[in-house]
Motif scaffolding. Sequence first.
Motif, PDB file in Angstrom:
ATOM      1  N   SER A 111      34.295  28.156  51.745  1.00  0.00           N
ATOM      2  CA  SER A 111      34.669  27.307  50.568  1.00  0.00           C
ATOM      3  C   SER A 111      34.973  25.916  51.089  1.00  0.00           C
ATOM      4  O   SER A 111      34.830  24.860  50.375  1.00  0.00           O
ATOM      5  CB  SER A 111      35.715  27.850  49.730  1.00  0.00           C
ATOM      6  OG  SER A 111      35.129  28.994  48.992  1.00  0.00           O
ATOM      7  N   GLY A 112      35.614  25.981  52.094  1.00  0.00           N
ATOM      8  CA  GLY A 112      36.199  24.566  52.784  1.00  0.00           C
ATOM      9  C   GLY A 112      34.859  23.803  53.120  1.00  0.00           C
ATOM     10  O   GLY A 112      34.933  22.750  52.907  1.00  0.00           O
ATOM     11  N   GLN A 113      33.879  24.357  53.688  1.00  0.00           N
ATOM     12  CA  GLN A 113      32.939  23.664  54.338  1.00  0.00           C
ATOM     13  C   GLN A 113      32.081  23.215  53.055  1.00  0.00           C
ATOM     14  O   GLN A 113      31.176  22.184  53.278  1.00  0.00           O
ATOM     15  CB  GLN A 113      31.972  24.688  54.977  1.00  0.00           C
ATOM     16  CG  GLN A 113      32.420  24.811  56.240  1.00  0.00           C
ATOM     17  CD  GLN A 113      31.584  25.931  57.271  1.00  0.00           C
ATOM     18  OE1 GLN A 113      31.536  26.928  56.641  1.00  0.00           O
ATOM     19  NE2 GLN A 113      31.363  25.678  58.274  1.00  0.00           N
ATOM     20  N   ILE A 121      32.272  28.936  45.578  1.00  0.00           N
ATOM     21  CA  ILE A 121      31.872  27.630  46.771  1.00  0.00           C
ATOM     22  C   ILE A 121      31.226  26.673  46.003  1.00  0.00           C
ATOM     23  O   ILE A 121      31.130  25.372  46.109  1.00  0.00           O
ATOM     24  CB  ILE A 121      30.481  28.242  47.795  1.00  0.00           C
ATOM     25  CG1 ILE A 121      31.503  29.196  48.801  1.00  0.00           C
ATOM     26  CG2 ILE A 121      30.166  27.085  48.593  1.00  0.00           C
ATOM     27  CD1 ILE A 121      30.470  29.973  49.546  1.00  0.00           C
ATOM     28  N   MET A 122      30.074  27.014  45.001  1.00  0.00           N
ATOM     29  CA  MET A 122      29.617  25.813  44.037  1.00  0.00           C
ATOM     30  C   MET A 122      30.904  25.070  43.626  1.00  0.00           C
ATOM     31  O   MET A 122      30.920  23.744  43.366  1.00  0.00           O
ATOM     32  CB  MET A 122      28.779  26.213  42.901  1.00  0.00           C
ATOM     33  CG  MET A 122      27.619  27.180  43.591  1.00  0.00           C
ATOM     34  SD  MET A 122      26.429  27.523  42.447  1.00  0.00           S
ATOM     35  CE  MET A 122      25.987  26.493  41.154  1.00  0.00           C
ATOM     36  N   LEU A 123      32.119  25.761  42.843  1.00  0.00           N
ATOM     37  CA  LEU A 123      33.267  25.120  42.314  1.00  0.00           C
ATOM     38  C   LEU A 123      33.823  24.339  43.304  1.00  0.00           C
ATOM     39  O   LEU A 123      34.192  23.383  43.207  1.00  0.00           O
ATOM     40  CB  LEU A 123      34.066  26.162  41.522  1.00  0.00           C
ATOM     41  CG  LEU A 123      35.325  25.323  40.640  1.00  0.00           C
ATOM     42  CD1 LEU A 123      34.558  25.017  39.634  1.00  0.00           C
ATOM     43  CD2 LEU A 123      36.334  26.531  40.506  1.00  0.00           C
ATOM     44  N   SER A 124      34.004  24.831  44.605  1.00  0.00           N
ATOM     45  CA  SER A 124      34.611  24.269  45.633  1.00  0.00           C
ATOM     46  C   SER A 124      34.025  22.831  45.881  1.00  0.00           C
ATOM     47  O   SER A 124      34.674  21.818  46.389  1.00  0.00           O
ATOM     48  CB  SER A 124      34.827  25.076  46.674  1.00  0.00           C
ATOM     49  OG  SER A 124      35.633  24.643  47.947  1.00  0.00           O
ATOM     50  N   SER A 125      32.841  22.923  45.899  1.00  0.00           N
ATOM     51  CA  SER A 125      32.183  21.726  46.350  1.00  0.00           C
ATOM     52  C   SER A 125      32.151  20.439  45.486  1.00  0.00           C
ATOM     53  O   SER A 125      31.946  19.104  45.845  1.00  0.00           O
ATOM     54  CB  SER A 125      30.683  22.156  46.532  1.00  0.00           C
ATOM     55  OG  SER A 125      29.768  22.284  45.255  1.00  0.00           O
ATOM     56  N   ILE A 126      32.666  20.669  44.252  1.00  0.00           N
ATOM     57  CA  ILE A 126      32.953  19.539  43.360  1.00  0.00           C
ATOM     58  C   ILE A 126      34.429  19.251  42.917  1.00  0.00           C
ATOM     59  O   ILE A 126      34.773  18.720  42.269  1.00  0.00           O
ATOM     60  CB  ILE A 126      32.021  19.882  42.039  1.00  0.00           C
ATOM     61  CG1 ILE A 126      32.425  21.010  41.210  1.00  0.00           C
ATOM     62  CG2 ILE A 126      30.613  19.810  42.073  1.00  0.00           C
ATOM     63  CD1 ILE A 126      31.977  21.037  39.923  1.00  0.00           C
ATOM     64  N   SER A 127      35.240  20.175  43.666  1.00  0.00           N
ATOM     65  CA  SER A 127      36.789  20.027  43.626  1.00  0.00           C
ATOM     66  C   SER A 127      37.339  18.849  43.837  1.00  0.00           C
ATOM     67  O   SER A 127      38.204  18.516  43.099  1.00  0.00           O
ATOM     68  CB  SER A 127      37.437  21.403  44.520  1.00  0.00           C
ATOM     69  OG  SER A 127      37.129  20.770  45.879  1.00  0.00           O
ATOM     70  N   GLY A 128      36.814  17.788  44.583  1.00  0.00           N
ATOM     71  CA  GLY A 128      37.331  16.537  44.816  1.00  0.00           C
ATOM     72  C   GLY A 128      37.344  15.767  43.578  1.00  0.00           C
ATOM     73  O   GLY A 128      38.301  15.185  43.151  1.00  0.00           O
ATOM     74  N   MET A 129      36.033  15.914  42.941  1.00  0.00           N
ATOM     75  CA  MET A 129      35.670  15.139  41.618  1.00  0.00           C
ATOM     76  C   MET A 129      36.546  15.743  40.561  1.00  0.00           C
ATOM     77  O   MET A 129      36.977  14.986  39.617  1.00  0.00           O
ATOM     78  CB  MET A 129      34.434  15.044  41.219  1.00  0.00           C
ATOM     79  CG  MET A 129      33.686  14.158  42.612  1.00  0.00           C
ATOM     80  SD  MET A 129      31.814  13.972  42.108  1.00  0.00           S
ATOM     81  CE  MET A 129      31.243  15.681  42.266  1.00  0.00           C
ATOM     82  N   MET A 130      36.630  17.142  40.512  1.00  0.00           N
ATOM     83  CA  MET A 130      37.412  17.771  39.501  1.00  0.00           C
ATOM     84  C   MET A 130      38.852  17.283  39.490  1.00  0.00           C
ATOM     85  O   MET A 130      39.403  17.085  38.664  1.00  0.00           O
ATOM     86  CB  MET A 130      37.274  19.196  39.498  1.00  0.00           C
ATOM     87  CG  MET A 130      36.094  20.067  39.235  1.00  0.00           C
ATOM     88  SD  MET A 130      35.920  21.573  39.690  1.00  0.00           S
ATOM     89  CE  MET A 130      37.203  22.195  38.725  1.00  0.00           C
ATOM     90  N   PHE A 131      39.739  17.315  40.863  1.00  0.00           N
ATOM     91  CA  PHE A 131      40.870  16.668  40.750  1.00  0.00           C
ATOM     92  C   PHE A 131      41.133  15.391  40.102  1.00  0.00           C
ATOM     93  O   PHE A 131      42.005  15.248  39.811  1.00  0.00           O
ATOM     94  CB  PHE A 131      41.127  16.852  42.338  1.00  0.00           C
ATOM     95  CG  PHE A 131      42.722  16.827  42.574  1.00  0.00           C
ATOM     96  CD1 PHE A 131      43.689  17.411  42.369  1.00  0.00           C
ATOM     97  CD2 PHE A 131      43.096  15.385  43.020  1.00  0.00           C
ATOM     98  CE1 PHE A 131      44.938  17.215  42.586  1.00  0.00           C
ATOM     99  CE2 PHE A 131      44.320  15.132  43.291  1.00  0.00           C
ATOM    100  CZ  PHE A 131      45.371  15.934  43.048  1.00  0.00           C
ATOM    101  N   GLU A 132      40.043  14.403  40.495  1.00  0.00           N
ATOM    102  CA  GLU A 132      40.480  13.071  40.107  1.00  0.00           C
ATOM    103  C   GLU A 132      40.346  13.124  38.504  1.00  0.00           C
ATOM    104  O   GLU A 132      41.276  12.459  37.840  1.00  0.00           O
ATOM    105  CB  GLU A 132      39.131  12.180  40.743  1.00  0.00           C
ATOM    106  CG  GLU A 132      39.299  12.047  42.057  1.00  0.00           C
ATOM    107  CD  GLU A 132      38.121  11.258  42.756  1.00  0.00           C
ATOM    108  OE1 GLU A 132      37.226  10.902  42.148  1.00  0.00           O
ATOM    109  OE2 GLU A 132      38.157  11.312  44.122  1.00  0.00           O
ATOM    110  N   MET A 133      39.492  14.028  38.102  1.00  0.00           N
ATOM    111  CA  MET A 133      39.339  14.047  36.500  1.00  0.00           C
ATOM    112  C   MET A 133      40.798  14.693  36.150  1.00  0.00           C
ATOM    113  O   MET A 133      41.256  14.335  35.027  1.00  0.00           O
ATOM    114  CB  MET A 133      38.280  15.024  36.029  1.00  0.00           C
ATOM    115  CG  MET A 133      37.082  14.176  35.941  1.00  0.00           C
ATOM    116  SD  MET A 133      35.703  15.188  35.069  1.00  0.00           S
ATOM    117  CE  MET A 133      36.507  15.334  33.434  1.00  0.00           C
ATOM    118  N   MET A 134      41.264  15.552  36.619  1.00  0.00           N
ATOM    119  CA  MET A 134      42.411  16.320  36.206  1.00  0.00           C
ATOM    120  C   MET A 134      43.612  15.549  36.130  1.00  0.00           C
ATOM    121  O   MET A 134      44.635  15.769  35.670  1.00  0.00           O
ATOM    122  CB  MET A 134      42.691  17.369  37.073  1.00  0.00           C
ATOM    123  CG  MET A 134      41.706  18.583  36.714  1.00  0.00           C
ATOM    124  SD  MET A 134      41.675  20.115  37.915  1.00  0.00           S
ATOM    125  CE  MET A 134      40.488  21.103  37.269  1.00  0.00           C
TER     126      MET A 134
END
Length: 206
Positions: free
Chosen positions: A26-28, A111-124
Amino acid sequence: VLRRLEAQHLIEVAPGRGSFVREQSSGQARGYDALYRAGRPTVRQLIEARLPLEVEMVRLATRHATDEDIAVMRGARDALESATDVVVKAQADMEFHDAIAVASKNPVLRIMLSSISGMMFEMMLRSNSDPSIGEPGVPHHPEIFEAVEARDEELAATRMREHLMLGLRTYGADLDVQVDIMARNHIETLLGQAEVRRAGGGRAGE
């Protein structure tokens, strides 16, 4: 071909021993964040991507979650509900959605969710600090958790969909703004508000 695969971190080339497929994590997956951002996705596009991903994810989580998964989800929900700091709240929000991904028992979806987690965090960060996002009657994390805990797949899926669709009604002009720009503008607003509060507190103490 081997050089391209190695550059994408899909294989590891060991001199004298050959080429080996690298284990992905997930990290990768977060390495794909730069790839997504190169396409300059908007807030609307991120929500559109999350909808099918997380609605199916919560269906699977409702079906497959263990007692331990439910406990982790409950902890994330409680942390989110009790947090007052915007950053802590956004982190707990991410942990709640990740707990659902883990409970789905589908590593591809996680892993798909993790790959967009940075943008999700910004929205959150925006969602958890904007009063207009808390639209009455809309299912949020406690309601989604209740449906998962009750093992009601259809209700969990419906509540997740309604939860994610909220952004399409409340983000206004920001919907079609690039995620990076929306996040930067909102963080600057938060910093400005903090400065005003600090200045006000200083004057009050003088």
